[in-house]
Design an enzyme around this catalytic site. Structure first.
Site, mmCIF file in Angstrom:
data_model
loop_
_atom_site.group_PDB
_atom_site.id
_atom_site.type_symbol
_atom_site.label_atom_id
_atom_site.label_comp_id
_atom_site.label_asym_id
_atom_site.label_seq_id
_atom_site.Cartn_x
_atom_site.Cartn_y
_atom_site.Cartn_z
ATOM 1 N N LYS A 39 0.821 -1.211 0.000
ATOM 2 C CA LYS A 39 0.000 0.000 0.000
ATOM 3 C C LYS A 39 0.856 1.263 0.000
ATOM 4 O O LYS A 39 0.352 2.348 -0.290
ATOM 5 C CB LYS A 39 -0.967 0.017 1.183
ATOM 6 C CG LYS A 39 -0.344 0.090 2.553
ATOM 7 C CD LYS A 39 -1.418 0.019 3.630
ATOM 8 C CE LYS A 39 -0.829 0.056 5.029
ATOM 9 N NZ LYS A 39 -0.169 1.333 5.353
ATOM 10 N N ASP A 40 2.162 1.138 0.292
ATOM 11 C CA ASP A 40 3.054 2.291 0.277
ATOM 12 C C ASP A 40 3.615 2.584 -1.108
ATOM 13 O O ASP A 40 4.250 3.626 -1.309
ATOM 14 C CB ASP A 40 4.228 2.084 1.246
ATOM 15 C CG ASP A 40 3.801 2.100 2.701
ATOM 16 O OD1 ASP A 40 2.735 2.679 2.994
ATOM 17 O OD2 ASP A 40 4.529 1.533 3.541
ATOM 18 N N THR B 160 -5.658 8.604 13.716
ATOM 19 C CA THR B 160 -5.241 7.932 12.491
ATOM 20 C C THR B 160 -4.543 8.946 11.603
ATOM 21 O O THR B 160 -4.878 10.136 11.633
ATOM 22 C CB THR B 160 -6.421 7.314 11.719
ATOM 23 O OG1 THR B 160 -5.929 6.778 10.467
ATOM 24 C CG2 THR B 160 -7.494 8.342 11.412
ATOM 25 N N SER C 175 -4.508 8.455 8.265
ATOM 26 C CA SER C 175 -5.020 8.132 6.934
ATOM 27 C C SER C 175 -6.309 8.889 6.620
ATOM 28 O O SER C 175 -7.316 8.704 7.309
ATOM 29 C CB SER C 175 -5.290 6.622 6.845
ATOM 30 O OG SER C 175 -6.172 6.314 5.793
ATOM 31 N N ARG D 54 -8.333 8.213 4.305
ATOM 32 C CA ARG D 54 -9.327 7.169 4.017
ATOM 33 C C ARG D 54 -10.024 6.724 5.297
ATOM 34 O O ARG D 54 -11.258 6.610 5.356
ATOM 35 C CB ARG D 54 -8.630 5.968 3.338
ATOM 36 C CG ARG D 54 -9.522 4.737 3.162
ATOM 37 C CD ARG D 54 -8.696 3.553 2.706
ATOM 38 N NE ARG D 54 -7.655 3.209 3.672
ATOM 39 C CZ ARG D 54 -7.829 2.449 4.727
ATOM 40 N NH1 ARG D 54 -9.024 1.935 4.996
ATOM 41 N NH2 ARG D 54 -6.829 2.176 5.557
ATOM 42 N N ARG D 55 -9.250 6.485 6.338
ATOM 43 C CA ARG D 55 -9.836 6.065 7.611
ATOM 44 C C ARG D 55 -10.608 7.210 8.263
ATOM 45 O O ARG D 55 -11.663 6.990 8.856
ATOM 46 C CB ARG D 55 -8.739 5.568 8.555
ATOM 47 C CG ARG D 55 -8.124 4.235 8.127
ATOM 48 C CD ARG D 55 -6.937 3.872 8.995
ATOM 49 N NE ARG D 55 -6.335 2.594 8.605
ATOM 50 C CZ ARG D 55 -5.053 2.303 8.744
ATOM 51 N NH1 ARG D 55 -4.222 3.199 9.264
ATOM 52 N NH2 ARG D 55 -4.593 1.127 8.357
ATOM 53 N N ARG E 176 1.099 10.400 13.595
ATOM 54 C CA ARG E 176 2.155 9.686 12.883
ATOM 55 C C ARG E 176 2.900 8.828 13.897
ATOM 56 O O ARG E 176 2.622 8.842 15.076
ATOM 57 C CB ARG E 176 3.131 10.669 12.231
ATOM 58 C CG ARG E 176 2.678 11.281 10.914
ATOM 59 C CD ARG E 176 2.574 10.284 9.763
ATOM 60 N NE ARG E 176 3.699 9.376 9.656
ATOM 61 C CZ ARG E 176 4.843 9.657 9.036
ATOM 62 N NH1 ARG E 176 5.035 10.843 8.494
ATOM 63 N NH2 ARG E 176 5.804 8.751 8.963
ATOM 64 N N GLY E 177 3.886 8.077 13.408
ATOM 65 C CA GLY E 177 4.685 7.235 14.282
ATOM 66 C C GLY E 177 4.416 5.769 14.036
ATOM 67 O O GLY E 177 3.454 5.392 13.360
ATOM 68 N N ASN E 178 5.287 4.915 14.575
ATOM 69 C CA ASN E 178 5.090 3.480 14.396
ATOM 70 C C ASN E 178 3.931 2.995 15.271
ATOM 71 O O ASN E 178 3.336 3.759 16.033
ATOM 72 C CB ASN E 178 6.385 2.709 14.691
ATOM 73 C CG ASN E 178 6.876 2.896 16.122
ATOM 74 O OD1 ASN E 178 6.080 3.085 17.043
ATOM 75 N ND2 ASN E 178 8.182 2.827 16.314
ATOM 76 N N THR F 214 4.198 3.546 19.049
ATOM 77 C CA THR F 214 4.021 4.954 19.419
ATOM 78 C C THR F 214 2.541 5.331 19.417
ATOM 79 O O THR F 214 2.055 6.022 20.320
ATOM 80 C CB THR F 214 4.786 5.855 18.439
ATOM 81 O OG1 THR F 214 6.184 5.563 18.525
ATOM 82 C CG2 THR F 214 4.568 7.326 18.758
ATOM 83 N N ARG F 215 1.812 4.881 18.423
ATOM 84 C CA ARG F 215 0.387 5.204 18.316
ATOM 85 C C ARG F 215 -0.406 4.527 19.433
ATOM 86 O O ARG F 215 -1.295 5.140 20.030
ATOM 87 C CB ARG F 215 -0.141 4.794 16.942
ATOM 88 C CG ARG F 215 0.550 5.514 15.799
ATOM 89 C CD ARG F 215 -0.071 5.158 14.460
ATOM 90 N NE ARG F 215 0.735 5.679 13.361
ATOM 91 C CZ ARG F 215 0.273 5.930 12.145
ATOM 92 N NH1 ARG F 215 -0.998 5.697 11.861
ATOM 93 N NH2 ARG F 215 1.054 6.400 11.199
ATOM 94 N N CYS G 7 -2.206 9.074 -1.276
ATOM 95 C CA CYS G 7 -2.490 8.800 0.128
ATOM 96 C C CYS G 7 -3.375 9.869 0.761
ATOM 97 O O CYS G 7 -3.932 9.663 1.829
ATOM 98 C CB CYS G 7 -1.190 8.676 0.903
ATOM 99 S SG CYS G 7 -0.268 10.224 1.019
#
Length: 289
Positions: free
Chosen positions: A67-68, A109, A111, A113-114, A131-133, A136-137, A224
């Site tokens: 998706k990236d 989120t 995104s 889309r979300r 943002r973040g991994n 982190t989220r 995106c």
């Protein structure tokens, strides 16, 4: 997560071919920037540095979250394999399911889309860009900064964080991003040896599905920052594709489905995207809050 995904691919290749695979870590702009994807150039920020290493011959191939990948071609690069798809669905992580969150709950989120689909499901929510991994989220929920976050379920499974999931959204609730749950293996064009090697982990059913989904995205010229979802799956030897364009505030959406033989995946995606455009998808994508 990128290391975990790459290790899964490396192990599968070694198991099937006997070739040892060495992992080489690469830091991309998307990994270090704190800005939202749409502000720093979109999905390409996660793949360009990897592609540069491939083209320079510093690594033989790269592993991406599919998706990236931008939908346009990359000169000198070929998509060599799409391994068997993992779960494509989105997941809500927090203390309760979406319907049980307090009124005005803060849900994170990164995104669009979300964001759009969350607002369609619960217009009262305060959707917070993050943002973040994944760790982190998720920490923003445990620290009380957010009531919940939405993440890809496949990624949560890969890092062993399924216990944080309160609800998994079916595609009829929240359409995934095109290619979500899939990995992509890229190498230099003309490397017949690598194409043969990487082809041992390619899954034709997954490839047909993501070709259809990504064709929708390409025809719509949506990146995106566009609230577009698409999901295709094979049902009784037919490929069924559903795609939707949702208003940023969640108030309206255009959602259509089409089906056909998996060999016609690109045509199915192209024709469905054309129908979305005929019904006003471009105007819907252009609207902002």
């Amino acid at each position: 997560m990128a290391t975990t995904q790459s290790r899964l691919v490396a192990d599968a290749l070694t198991q099937r071919t006997g070739h040892a695979v060495e992992l080489v870590g690469v830091t991309t702009e998307g990994d270090v920037s704190k800005a939202l994807l749409a502000q720093i150039g979109g999905t390409g920020v996660f793949v360009n540095a990897l592609r540069d290493r491939v083209l320079a011959g510093e690594v033989d191939f790269a592993v991406h979250s599919l998706k990236d990948l931008p939908t346009g071609p990359a000169e000198g690069i070929v998509l060599a394999a799409t391994p068997l798809r993992d779960d494509p669905r989105d997941a809500l992580c927090g203390p309760a399911k979406l319907a049980d969150l307090r009124r005005g709950a803060r849900v994170g989120t990164g995104s669009p889309r979300r964001v759009a689909q969350l607002r369609a499901l619960r217009p009262d929510l305060e959707v917070v860009p993050i943002r973040g991994n994944a760790d982190t989220r998720l920490r923003k929920v445990t620290d009380g900064e957010l009531d919940a976050v939405v993440l890809a379920y496949a990624g949560l499974r890969r890092i062993g964080r399924e216990d944080d999931v309160a609800e998994i959204f079916e595609p009829d609730q929240m359409l995934p991003a095109p290619g979500q749950g899939c990995l992509a293996l890229e190498c230099r064009a003309g490397r017949a040896d690598l194409l043969e090697l990487l082809g041992t982990v390619d899954d034709p059913v997954t490839r047909a599905a993501v070709v259809a989904e990504r064709t929708v995205l390409a025809v719509l010229e949506a990146g995106c920052s566009a609230p577009v979802g698409a999901y295709a799956a094979e049902e009784e030897q037919e490929l069924r594709l559903t795609a939707a364009v949702v208003a940023h505030d969640g108030s309206r959406q255009i959602r259509l489905s089409a089906s056909g033989h998996p060999d016609q995946a690109e045509r199915i995606g192209r024709e469905l995207a054309a129908e979305l455009l005929a019904r006003g998808a471009d105007q819907l994508m252009g609207e902002r809050d």
